[in-house]
Design an enzyme around this catalytic site. Sequence first.
Site, short mmCIF file in Angstrom:
data_model
loop_
_atom_site.label_atom_id
_atom_site.label_comp_id
_atom_site.label_asym_id
_atom_site.label_seq_id
_atom_site.Cartn_x
_atom_site.Cartn_y
_atom_site.Cartn_z
N ARG A 129 3.90 6.26 1.64
CA ARG A 129 3.37 7.54 1.15
C ARG A 129 2.14 7.94 1.96
O ARG A 129 1.65 7.16 2.77
CB ARG A 129 3.00 7.41 -0.34
CG ARG A 129 4.20 7.20 -1.23
CD ARG A 129 3.79 6.97 -2.65
NE ARG A 129 3.12 5.69 -2.81
CZ ARG A 129 2.89 5.10 -3.98
NH1 ARG A 129 3.27 5.70 -5.08
NH2 ARG A 129 2.27 3.94 -4.03
N ILE B 93 -0.83 9.05 4.24
CA ILE B 93 -1.08 9.01 5.69
C ILE B 93 -0.07 8.11 6.39
O ILE B 93 0.45 8.45 7.45
CB ILE B 93 -2.53 8.53 5.93
CG1 ILE B 93 -3.52 9.62 5.50
CG2 ILE B 93 -2.74 8.12 7.38
CD1 ILE B 93 -4.98 9.17 5.46
N ASP C 150 3.89 -6.90 -0.28
CA ASP C 150 2.45 -6.70 -0.46
C ASP C 150 1.74 -7.28 0.77
O ASP C 150 1.90 -8.47 1.07
CB ASP C 150 2.01 -7.42 -1.74
CG ASP C 150 0.55 -7.18 -2.08
OD1 ASP C 150 -0.22 -6.80 -1.19
OD2 ASP C 150 0.20 -7.40 -3.25
N VAL C 151 0.96 -6.47 1.47
CA VAL C 151 0.27 -6.98 2.65
C VAL C 151 -0.76 -8.05 2.29
O VAL C 151 -1.17 -8.83 3.16
CB VAL C 151 -0.40 -5.86 3.47
CG1 VAL C 151 0.61 -4.94 4.11
CG2 VAL C 151 -1.41 -5.10 2.63
N ASN D 48 -2.70 0.36 8.00
CA ASN D 48 -3.08 1.58 7.27
C ASN D 48 -3.49 1.33 5.82
O ASN D 48 -4.22 2.11 5.24
CB ASN D 48 -1.88 2.55 7.32
CG ASN D 48 -2.02 3.69 6.35
OD1 ASN D 48 -2.89 4.55 6.48
ND2 ASN D 48 -1.15 3.70 5.34
N TYR E 6 -16.40 -1.46 -0.90
CA TYR E 6 -15.33 -0.79 -0.11
C TYR E 6 -15.88 -0.37 1.24
O TYR E 6 -15.29 -0.66 2.29
CB TYR E 6 -14.82 0.41 -0.91
CG TYR E 6 -14.01 1.43 -0.14
CD1 TYR E 6 -12.65 1.24 0.09
CD2 TYR E 6 -14.61 2.60 0.35
CE1 TYR E 6 -11.91 2.19 0.79
CE2 TYR E 6 -13.87 3.55 1.04
CZ TYR E 6 -12.53 3.34 1.26
OH TYR E 6 -11.80 4.27 1.95
N LYS F 165 -14.83 -1.65 5.03
CA LYS F 165 -14.29 -0.71 6.02
C LYS F 165 -15.16 -0.72 7.29
O LYS F 165 -14.65 -0.58 8.40
CB LYS F 165 -14.22 0.70 5.43
CG LYS F 165 -13.07 0.90 4.43
CD LYS F 165 -11.71 0.95 5.12
CE LYS F 165 -10.64 1.58 4.24
NZ LYS F 165 -9.32 1.64 4.91
N1 LIG Z 1 -6.83 10.27 2.24
C1 LIG Z 1 -8.07 10.26 2.76
O1 LIG Z 1 -8.78 11.30 2.82
C2 LIG Z 1 -8.66 8.98 3.27
C3 LIG Z 1 -10.04 8.96 3.52
C4 LIG Z 1 -10.61 7.80 4.02
C5 LIG Z 1 -9.82 6.71 4.31
N2 LIG Z 1 -8.47 6.73 4.05
C6 LIG Z 1 -7.70 5.53 4.37
O2 LIG Z 1 -6.41 5.88 4.83
C7 LIG Z 1 -5.48 4.85 4.47
C8 LIG Z 1 -4.29 5.48 3.78
O3 LIG Z 1 -4.78 6.21 2.66
P1 LIG Z 1 -3.90 7.27 1.87
O4 LIG Z 1 -4.88 8.27 1.35
O5 LIG Z 1 -2.72 7.71 2.63
O6 LIG Z 1 -3.46 6.33 0.64
P2 LIG Z 1 -2.22 6.41 -0.38
O7 LIG Z 1 -2.65 5.66 -1.58
O8 LIG Z 1 -1.83 7.83 -0.54
O9 LIG Z 1 -1.06 5.62 0.35
C9 LIG Z 1 -1.21 4.23 0.58
C10 LIG Z 1 0.16 3.56 0.65
O10 LIG Z 1 -0.10 2.16 0.79
C11 LIG Z 1 0.69 1.43 -0.13
N3 LIG Z 1 0.00 0.19 -0.48
C12 LIG Z 1 -1.14 0.07 -1.21
N4 LIG Z 1 -1.48 -1.23 -1.32
C13 LIG Z 1 -0.53 -1.93 -0.65
C14 LIG Z 1 -0.36 -3.31 -0.40
N5 LIG Z 1 -1.21 -4.23 -0.90
N6 LIG Z 1 0.71 -3.71 0.34
C15 LIG Z 1 1.58 -2.79 0.85
N7 LIG Z 1 1.45 -1.46 0.62
C16 LIG Z 1 0.40 -1.04 -0.11
C17 LIG Z 1 0.86 2.38 -1.33
O11 LIG Z 1 2.02 2.03 -2.11
C18 LIG Z 1 1.00 3.73 -0.62
O12 LIG Z 1 2.34 4.03 -0.29
C19 LIG Z 1 -6.27 3.85 3.61
O13 LIG Z 1 -6.69 2.77 4.40
C20 LIG Z 1 -7.49 4.65 3.14
O14 LIG Z 1 -8.61 3.84 2.89
C21 LIG Z 1 -7.88 7.85 3.52
#
Ligand SMILES: NC(=O)c1ccc[n+]([C@@H]2O[C@H](COP(=O)([O-])OP(=O)(O)OC[C@H]3O[C@@H](n4cnc5c(N)ncnc54)[C@H](O)[C@@H]3O)[C@@H](O)[C@H]2O)c1
Length: 269
Positions: A23, A25, A69-70, A90, A155, A159
Amino acid sequence: MSAVFTPGALLPGRRAIVTGGGRGIGAAITRAFAAHGAHVLVVDTVDVDQRAHEFDSAAGGSIEHLVADVCDGATAGRLAQWRPEILVNNVGHFLRPPVRFADEAPAMWTQLGDVNFEHVLRLTHAVLPVMPRGGSIVNVTTVEAHRAIPGHTVYSAYKAALMQFTRSLGVEEGHNGIRVNAIAPDLVESVQVPYRDLVADEDWAKWPYWAPLGGPGAPDDVAGAALYLASDLSRYVTGTTVHVDGGSHAAGGWFRRGSGGWTNRPADA
Ligand SMILES: NC(=O)c1ccc[n+]([C@@H]2O[C@H](COP(=O)([O-])OP(=O)(O)OC[C@H]3O[C@@H](n4cnc5c(N)ncnc54)[C@H](O)[C@@H]3O)[C@@H](O)[C@H]2O)c1
């Protein structure tokens, strides 16, 4: 390699892993890679609706799913068997609502550390020995690796550690022909950060004053940076971070005023 940029598929036949690619990004990165000819293994805890992964298959790309699960210690070895040329780390998460550090249970630090940093060490350590020259590792950090986020101190600390890991590993692996870079997103609509729910209707029109490029950004905006860092377009780039945030990191607390001019003072203090 001769031409710096040639139109066409950027990742033909490349083997890629995208963690959390189900899902948000990660899904956008997966679609972009596959549309550019890569064979992508998505690793996610949820078995995702195939519609999230619809892509133009003209370039011969493909997508496979591994529900895992990673943070599970056994996952790293399974991913090494895929022998990827590209690894996108990611997965990352706040895990909980904002809380004062002094009130946080130490057990939470361990969870935050694993989902935002430690598992990346394990996966990268397992995959590096089988990654060929020309390989690329892309770590997804956050704008908060570069600035504060009160309420999410641990967090942001992990990061920031991931950002430093990216730098040092990029330098260390350069002579092996493996590049390591990061993307620091902010303000991207996703499952984790659903701005359409988080931002009140009356505040939605304020986006142009919130970030220089307005917002929110879309997961596809991050996928563009990932495609660049994974492909030969960035063949002379390592150890650095691409900020995909509509300019919020550069703004650093400066906001355009509706009445004209700029302010770095709180509007409602
Ligand atoms: N959306 C933003 O604006 C934003 C901002 C800063 C950083 N980020 C970073 O971008 C990355 C992706 O974020 P996003 O917003 O797309 O998140 P999201 O929660 O929308 O998607 C994350 C995906 O990772 C999967 N996931 C979560 N934990 C897992 C695990 N332990 N093992 C396997 N899969 C797992 C979830 O099921 C999901 O499909 C993250 O590292 C987040 O910290 C996003």
